[in-house]
Design a protein around this motif. Structure first.
Motif, mmCIF file in Angstrom:
data_model
loop_
_atom_site.group_PDB
_atom_site.id
_atom_site.type_symbol
_atom_site.label_atom_id
_atom_site.label_comp_id
_atom_site.label_asym_id
_atom_site.label_seq_id
_atom_site.Cartn_x
_atom_site.Cartn_y
_atom_site.Cartn_z
ATOM 1 N N ASP A 274 0.852 -1.178 0.000
ATOM 2 C CA ASP A 274 0.000 0.000 0.000
ATOM 3 C C ASP A 274 0.895 1.238 0.000
ATOM 4 O OD1 ASP A 274 -2.115 -1.718 0.160
ATOM 5 O OD2 ASP A 274 -2.565 -1.332 2.269
ATOM 6 N N ALA A 275 0.627 2.163 -0.908
ATOM 7 C CA ALA A 275 1.501 3.325 -1.059
ATOM 8 C C ALA A 275 0.722 4.481 -1.665
ATOM 9 C CB ALA A 275 2.707 2.976 -1.932
ATOM 10 N N ALA A 276 1.292 5.675 -1.586
ATOM 11 C CA ALA A 276 0.640 6.858 -2.138
ATOM 12 C C ALA A 276 1.685 7.909 -2.474
ATOM 13 C CB ALA A 276 -0.383 7.419 -1.153
ATOM 14 N N LEU A 277 1.338 8.758 -3.439
ATOM 15 C CA LEU A 277 2.273 9.789 -3.903
ATOM 16 C C LEU A 277 1.507 11.029 -4.327
ATOM 17 C CD1 LEU A 277 5.287 9.267 -6.278
ATOM 18 C CD2 LEU A 277 3.551 10.955 -6.866
ATOM 19 N N VAL A 278 2.094 12.190 -4.066
ATOM 20 C CA VAL A 278 1.548 13.467 -4.536
ATOM 21 C C VAL A 278 2.689 14.282 -5.127
ATOM 22 C CG1 VAL A 278 0.586 15.698 -3.831
ATOM 23 C CG2 VAL A 278 -0.404 13.587 -2.947
ATOM 24 N N ALA A 279 2.424 14.905 -6.286
ATOM 25 C CA ALA A 279 3.354 15.865 -6.869
ATOM 26 C C ALA A 279 2.602 17.176 -7.071
ATOM 27 C CB ALA A 279 3.892 15.360 -8.204
ATOM 28 N N LEU A 280 3.224 18.287 -6.707
ATOM 29 C CA LEU A 280 2.567 19.588 -6.865
ATOM 30 C C LEU A 280 3.569 20.664 -7.263
ATOM 31 C CD1 LEU A 280 3.421 21.175 -4.065
ATOM 32 C CD2 LEU A 280 1.490 19.944 -3.103
ATOM 33 N N ARG A 281 3.045 21.746 -7.790
ATOM 34 C CA ARG A 281 3.879 22.878 -8.189
ATOM 35 C C ARG A 281 4.285 23.678 -6.952
ATOM 36 N NH1 ARG A 281 3.249 25.289 -13.561
ATOM 37 N NH2 ARG A 281 3.215 27.271 -12.453
ATOM 38 N N ILE A 282 5.525 24.078 -6.903
ATOM 39 C CA ILE A 282 6.034 24.798 -5.743
ATOM 40 C C ILE A 282 5.529 26.234 -5.714
ATOM 41 C CG2 ILE A 282 8.167 25.743 -4.725
ATOM 42 C CD1 ILE A 282 9.573 23.165 -5.648
ATOM 43 N N ASP A 283 5.376 26.873 -6.878
ATOM 44 C CA ASP A 283 5.079 28.303 -6.886
ATOM 45 C C ASP A 283 3.622 28.653 -6.638
ATOM 46 O OD1 ASP A 283 4.024 27.432 -9.280
ATOM 47 O OD2 ASP A 283 5.093 28.884 -10.550
ATOM 48 N N ASP A 284 2.713 27.675 -6.756
ATOM 49 C CA ASP A 284 1.299 27.996 -6.533
ATOM 50 C C ASP A 284 0.504 26.890 -5.842
ATOM 51 O OD1 ASP A 284 1.051 26.136 -8.588
ATOM 52 O OD2 ASP A 284 0.544 27.626 -10.120
ATOM 53 N N GLY A 285 1.126 25.738 -5.548
ATOM 54 C CA GLY A 285 0.434 24.664 -4.838
ATOM 55 C C GLY A 285 -0.480 23.821 -5.703
ATOM 56 N N GLU A 286 -0.499 24.051 -7.010
ATOM 57 C CA GLU A 286 -1.384 23.267 -7.876
ATOM 58 C C GLU A 286 -0.909 21.817 -7.953
ATOM 59 O OE1 GLU A 286 -1.845 25.210 -11.620
ATOM 60 O OE2 GLU A 286 -3.142 26.780 -10.786
ATOM 61 N N GLU A 504 5.426 -1.963 17.563
ATOM 62 C CA GLU A 504 6.574 -2.802 17.872
ATOM 63 C C GLU A 504 6.625 -4.070 17.027
ATOM 64 O OE1 GLU A 504 6.664 -3.618 22.011
ATOM 65 O OE2 GLU A 504 7.088 -1.539 22.605
ATOM 66 N N ASP A 505 5.463 -4.525 16.539
ATOM 67 C CA ASP A 505 5.438 -5.791 15.807
ATOM 68 C C ASP A 505 5.072 -5.629 14.332
ATOM 69 O OD1 ASP A 505 2.883 -5.003 16.266
ATOM 70 O OD2 ASP A 505 2.167 -6.903 17.087
ATOM 71 N N ALA A 506 5.187 -4.408 13.803
ATOM 72 C CA ALA A 506 4.882 -4.173 12.391
ATOM 73 C C ALA A 506 6.052 -3.452 11.731
ATOM 74 C CB ALA A 506 3.607 -3.339 12.242
ATOM 75 N N PRO A 507 6.333 -3.746 10.458
ATOM 76 C CA PRO A 507 7.426 -3.064 9.762
ATOM 77 C C PRO A 507 7.172 -1.558 9.677
ATOM 78 C CG PRO A 507 6.703 -5.000 8.540
ATOM 79 C CD PRO A 507 5.697 -4.774 9.621
ATOM 80 N N ASN A 508 8.242 -0.784 9.642
ATOM 81 C CA ASN A 508 8.131 0.671 9.547
ATOM 82 C C ASN A 508 7.569 1.086 8.189
ATOM 83 O OD1 ASN A 508 9.367 0.878 12.070
ATOM 84 N ND2 ASN A 508 11.413 1.027 11.188
ATOM 85 N N ASN A 509 6.966 2.270 8.147
ATOM 86 C CA ASN A 509 6.578 2.889 6.887
ATOM 87 C C ASN A 509 7.775 3.645 6.317
ATOM 88 O OD1 ASN A 509 3.956 1.956 7.115
ATOM 89 N ND2 ASN A 509 3.175 3.863 7.993
ATOM 90 N N GLY A 510 7.922 3.613 4.999
ATOM 91 C CA GLY A 510 9.005 4.339 4.352
ATOM 92 C C GLY A 510 8.499 5.637 3.726
ATOM 93 N N TRP A 511 9.268 6.727 3.910
ATOM 94 C CA TRP A 511 8.887 8.042 3.390
ATOM 95 C C TRP A 511 10.017 8.614 2.536
ATOM 96 C CZ3 TRP A 511 4.628 11.227 3.629
ATOM 97 C CH2 TRP A 511 3.585 10.853 4.497
ATOM 98 N N PHE A 512 9.636 9.463 1.572
ATOM 99 C CA PHE A 512 10.631 10.163 0.770
ATOM 100 C C PHE A 512 9.980 11.421 0.217
ATOM 101 C CE2 PHE A 512 13.761 11.004 -2.452
ATOM 102 C CZ PHE A 512 14.913 10.285 -2.097
ATOM 103 N N VAL A 513 10.634 12.573 0.424
ATOM 104 C CA VAL A 513 10.180 13.827 -0.183
ATOM 105 C C VAL A 513 11.324 14.388 -1.015
ATOM 106 C CG1 VAL A 513 8.566 14.307 1.696
ATOM 107 C CG2 VAL A 513 10.870 15.300 1.769
ATOM 108 N N ALA A 514 10.977 15.113 -2.080
ATOM 109 C CA ALA A 514 12.011 15.664 -2.952
ATOM 110 C C ALA A 514 11.482 16.903 -3.666
ATOM 111 C CB ALA A 514 12.459 14.615 -3.982
ATOM 112 N N HIS A 515 12.424 17.708 -4.167
ATOM 113 C CA HIS A 515 12.044 18.846 -5.009
ATOM 114 C C HIS A 515 13.012 18.940 -6.177
ATOM 115 C CE1 HIS A 515 15.330 21.702 -3.998
ATOM 116 N NE2 HIS A 515 15.372 21.022 -2.869
ATOM 117 N N ARG A 516 12.483 19.346 -7.308
ATOM 118 C CA ARG A 516 13.284 19.597 -8.495
ATOM 119 C C ARG A 516 12.603 20.679 -9.294
ATOM 120 N NH1 ARG A 516 13.138 15.341 -13.168
ATOM 121 N NH2 ARG A 516 11.247 16.564 -13.585
ATOM 122 N N GLY A 517 13.339 21.722 -9.608
ATOM 123 C CA GLY A 517 12.737 22.816 -10.364
ATOM 124 C C GLY A 517 11.539 23.374 -9.627
ATOM 125 N N ASN A 518 10.385 23.319 -10.269
ATOM 126 C CA ASN A 518 9.168 23.881 -9.682
ATOM 127 C C ASN A 518 8.225 22.798 -9.162
ATOM 128 O OD1 ASN A 518 7.422 26.046 -8.978
ATOM 129 N ND2 ASN A 518 6.222 25.733 -10.842
#
Length: 551
Positions: A274-286, A504-518
């Motif tokens: 189970d996973a999810a992702l969001v990409a948005l514009r930095i200059d206006d939040g779209e 304590e008895d479940a694997p951790n969730n993995g996270w990653f955030v990044a930015h490139r250009g806008n």
């Protein structure tokens, strides 16, 4: 007080043979002493009702634990397990199933409130319910769970129809009615048609997007008499009548190319988790892309509630930099372990002795950040998150969203956890993509999916020097830290990894955030163990597939 009686004795001894009365002074002393005794007695009486008053009875912790377990099972759809915690399991299971299925409720959110103990030994747990009705919206209400101790000493939820909803009874039930209406066409930012067929993650979202524009489905939850079917009240209404032409497409901020790339990256790199992702514009939040795996059902990307783990260190670092509590080149030791009520450690128990704060950030050192907890006040993380990043304020995204929570820590252990995005800090990919965009631009822009949503948030820009330091730290995390999975991408890409403990008895969730250009991106992979190894390849797959930012 112990000398009151002897004060009268000398006068009596001297005058015994003469029959003289005690002096006025002695009399006044006796009266005063008596008054003092009376006052003392009065104080004792008041004290017994005040400081020594035991107050209202305290709920048995086992009762509250049982109530929370019932809510958790009901929320997760484990109806048989939830029913087994009640005094009438068969009836409870039947009603819980028919309530959610009959009203097309999926993925409910049930939040425990305050528990109170009654004079008769019962316990009552208040709770709030958010019931998403498929393709319509969310029905929200409050109710409570009665609990009673059984003969064998265990606690059970004292089953009653009214605990499901206060108006559910033997004479009244609920009925969902939908109005037939065709969904309009949904277009991306360039006018390209979007559908659940071409972009599976959008299938569950399109009715919500259409509904926000006034062109979507409508319906209502009615209270009706069981015997006659007569409607006696309306508990929730969804959708709104609109003058919008039925054949007019609904425009969104989504980008068909980014949406396709996001869904393909999840399918290729999330390894079926189970996973999810969001990409948005930095200059206006779209918002450019919203992707979920699996694509059907719950919208984890926008409505999920997760501990953001070490990606939250972007906010923690901002709080420290804003008050000059630390600088990137300051030495902040990173030991393997640090105990604050409980033992905290770094991923794989790593350590970096005499490390600079830059190294602590790029290596994602938990113990170093926790060691700086006294540099910020208990409520400062929440204040910074709300004031500069808009977290916890009400966002009008264009579809239902969860907008984050950063409660004031209840103790030092919880404060330590909050420093590293654990404890009761809650976010989702939409929030963390926005946090990333704000960190590298300095200005919060309310995320939006339709471009026309009202912005009611109030925020303050980050100082320029703080933004410069955050960008430098995130860039270093790619070139020399835990986000090296992006190191071969062109451009000045910055990132932050995160690993969030679930239990304590479940694997951790993995996270990653990044930015490139806008563009800012955030991804969570449930049970991904580490962010760099699980969510990192997903973000790498997305950015590698779409080399150019949208105009």
């Amino acid at each position: 007080m112990t000398n009151a009686a002897p004060l009268t004795e000398p006068g009596l001894d001297r005058d015994r043979g003469r029959g003289r009365r005690p002096t006025r002074t002695a009399t006044r002393v006796v009266i005063a002493a008596g008054a003092a005794l009376a006052i003392a007695a009065g104080v004792g009486y008041v004290a017994e009702l005040g400081p020594f008053d035991p107050g209202p009875p305290t709920p048995d912790p086992e009762a509250t634990r049982q109530a929370r377990a019932f809510l958790a099972d009901w929320e997760a759809g484990r109806m048989a397990r939830a029913a087994a915690l009640t005094s009438r399991p068969k009836e409870a299971e039947r009603v819980l199933k028919s309530f959610t299925a009959g009203l097309d409720i999926s993925e409910p959110t049930l939040t425990a409130g305050t528990a109170t103990a009654g004079e008769d030994g019962t316990v009552t747990m208040a709770f709030s319910a958010r019931m998403p009705v498929t393709d319509l919206g969310t029905w929200t209400y409050a109710s409570s769970l009665p609990l009673r101790k059984q003969d064998d000493g265990t606690w059970k939820v004292d089953w009653a129809l009214s605990l499901v909803h206060p108006k559910l009874s033997g004479t009244h039930k609920f009925r969902l009615e939908r109005e037939d209406s065709a969904l309009p066409e949904i277009n991306d930012r360039d006018g390209n048609a979007l559908s659940g067929t071409t972009h599976p993650s959008l299938g569950p979202l399109i009715p919500r997007i259409a509904g926000a524009s006034g062109a979507g489905p409508r319906g209502a939850v009615h209270l009706v008499e069981r015997a006659t079917g007569e409607v006696t009240g309306t508990e929730a209404t969804f959708g709104k009548k609109s003058d919008r032409p039925a054949d007019k497409p609904v425009a969104t901020t989504l980008d068909a190319t980014w949406q396709s790339a996001a869904e393909k990256a999840l399918a290729a790199e999330a390894e079926g988790k189970d996973a999810a992702l969001v990409a948005l514009r930095i200059d206006d939040g779209e918002i450019l892309a919203v992707a979920n795996s699996p694509s059907s059902g719950f919208n984890r990307a926008v409505s999920g509630t997760y501990a953001p783990g070490s990606t939250w260190k972007i906010v923690t670092t901002s709080a420290l930099l804003l008050k000059n509590a630390v600088a990137p080149d300051d030495v902040v030791d990173c030991p393997k372990y640090l105990t604050v009520g409980k033992r905290f450690q770094n991923v794989e128990a790593s350590e970096h002795r005499d490390a600079t704060f830059r190294k602590d950030f790029t290596a994602s050192c938990n113990t170093a950040f926790i060691g700086l907890r006294d540099k910020v006040s208990d409520q400062e993380l929440g204040d910074v998150a709300g004031r500069y990043f808009g977290v916890g304020q009400e966002w009008n995204v264009g579809i239902p969203s969860y907008d984050g929570s950063v409660p004031v820590p209840r103790d030092q252990t919880e404060k330590a956890a909050s420093m590293i995005g654990q404890g009761r800090v809650q976010a989702n990919p939409l929030i963390m993509a926005s946090v990333t965009a704000t960190a590298v631009s300095g200005t919060f822009h309310q995320p939006t999916l339709t471009g026309a949503a009202e912005d009611t948030t109030t925020t303050t820009p980050l100082p320029r020097e703080v933004v410069s330091q955050l960008r430098e730290l995130m860039r270093a995390t790619v070139t020399e830290g835990t986000a090296s999975v992006l190191a071969d991408l062109p451009g000045s890409v910055g990132a932050k990894t995160g690993t969030a403990e679930v239990s304590e008895d479940a694997p951790n969730n993995g996270w990653f955030v990044a930015h490139r250009g806008n563009v800012a991106v955030a991804c969570v992979v449930e049970k991904g163990v580490t962010g760099g190894a699980s969510a990192g390849p997903v973000v790498r797959g997305l950015l590698g597939a779409v080399p150019d930012d949208p105009s």
